[in-house]
Write a protein that holds these residues in place. Structure first.
Motif, short mmCIF file in Angstrom:
data_model
loop_
_atom_site.label_atom_id
_atom_site.label_comp_id
_atom_site.label_asym_id
_atom_site.label_seq_id
_atom_site.Cartn_x
_atom_site.Cartn_y
_atom_site.Cartn_z
N PHE A 286 41.87 36.55 44.91
CA PHE A 286 41.68 37.55 43.77
C PHE A 286 43.09 38.00 43.41
N CYS B 235 42.41 39.59 48.47
CA CYS B 235 42.59 40.29 47.39
C CYS B 235 44.00 40.75 47.26
N MET C 101 37.30 43.36 43.24
CA MET C 101 37.90 42.24 43.98
C MET C 101 38.25 42.58 45.25
#
Length: 258
Positions: free
Chosen positions: A96, A167, A194
């Motif tokens: 992410f 992330c 996220m």
């Protein structure tokens, strides 16, 4: 309802109405005025609200420069951070990556890698990474007003459909005691979502953002796994983050986090 959830609802109500009364909050959250008072004290201490008689208001906003101007600010530091952060990515990982000037520069380093998948709400990141050797998913949603990115409920709903390995997020401020902050509520919500969908969260923040706070907290310091910063980061700030349990990595590190 947990305190963190109450805080997010208070901030959402403030974002919509600019000010809230303690009585209205107590009724909306179904808690006592004393609980609301403690919540507002916590939010005021973290710089997210200003307390006023009978309630709270949003702090006077510090004007944020336009996105394209911010791209050139601390450019050398952001480039250092981008190179170091890309070195943490393993082949085959799904990432992410949120929208920000630092993550836009980070994407240029990711573009040198292959065999990775990237899920992002940033048009800059998606455009930079398009091409053979990588899978890129641009999250749908409403276009933000001042950042080339998608935001809002549709974007959040899409994030919850996916699970990533890591992330990568670039907040506007990171404090060793108070956590990571964004200027915009919607950007903070994207980053939080996220992070919740990945077992590891890596923040990218140059030295000017360390020890600072901003309008909306995205997560607590204890929720940050790794902080990637540049060589100019003050040693006392780095020590404070380490005491908070955050791993630190800088361009001086060679293949490991301290």
């Amino acid at each position: 309802m947990w305190a963190k959830e109450r805080h997010q609802r208070i901030l959402s109500m403030l974002a919509a109405n600019q000010q809230v009364s303690a009585n209205d909050l107590a009724e909306m959250l179904n808690v006592s005025r004393e609980t609301v008072r403690r919540d507002l004290v916590d939010l005021a201490e973290s710089g997210q609200v200003d307390r006023v008689h009978g309630g709270a208001v949003l702090p006077e906003p510090r004007s944020e420069q336009p996105f394209r101007q911010r791209m050139t600010a601390q450019l050398r530091a952001k480039s250092e951070i981008a190179r170091r952060a890309a070195a943490l990515v393993q082949p085959g990982q799904t990432l992410f990556v949120d929208a920000g000037t630092t993550t836009s520069i980070f994407a240029r380093e990711l573009a040198k890698l292959s065999g990775i998948s990237v899920i992002t709400n940033s048009l800059d990141v998606a455009t930079t990474l398009q091409g053979a050797g990588r899978q890129v998913l641009l999250l749908g949603g409403r276009m933000a007003a001042d950042v080339p990115a998608t935001v809002g409920e549709l974007t959040l709903a899409e994030i919850w459909r996916f699970h990533a390995d890591v992330c990568f997020s670039a907040p506007v401020a990171v404090h060793p005691a108070k956590g990571a902050f964004f200027y915009d509520l919607q950007e903070a919500e994207i980053a939080s979502a996220m992070s919740a969908q990945a077992p590891r969260s890596i923040l990218l923040a140059d030295h000017s953002k360390l020890g600072e706070t901003s309008r909306v907290r995205s997560w607590e310091a204890s929720e940050i796994d790794v902080l990637v910063t540049n060589k100019a980061a003050p040693s006392e700030q780095l020590a404070a983050f380490r005491r908070a349990g955050v791993q630190i990595t800088t361009p001086d590190d060679h293949g490991h986090s301290a």
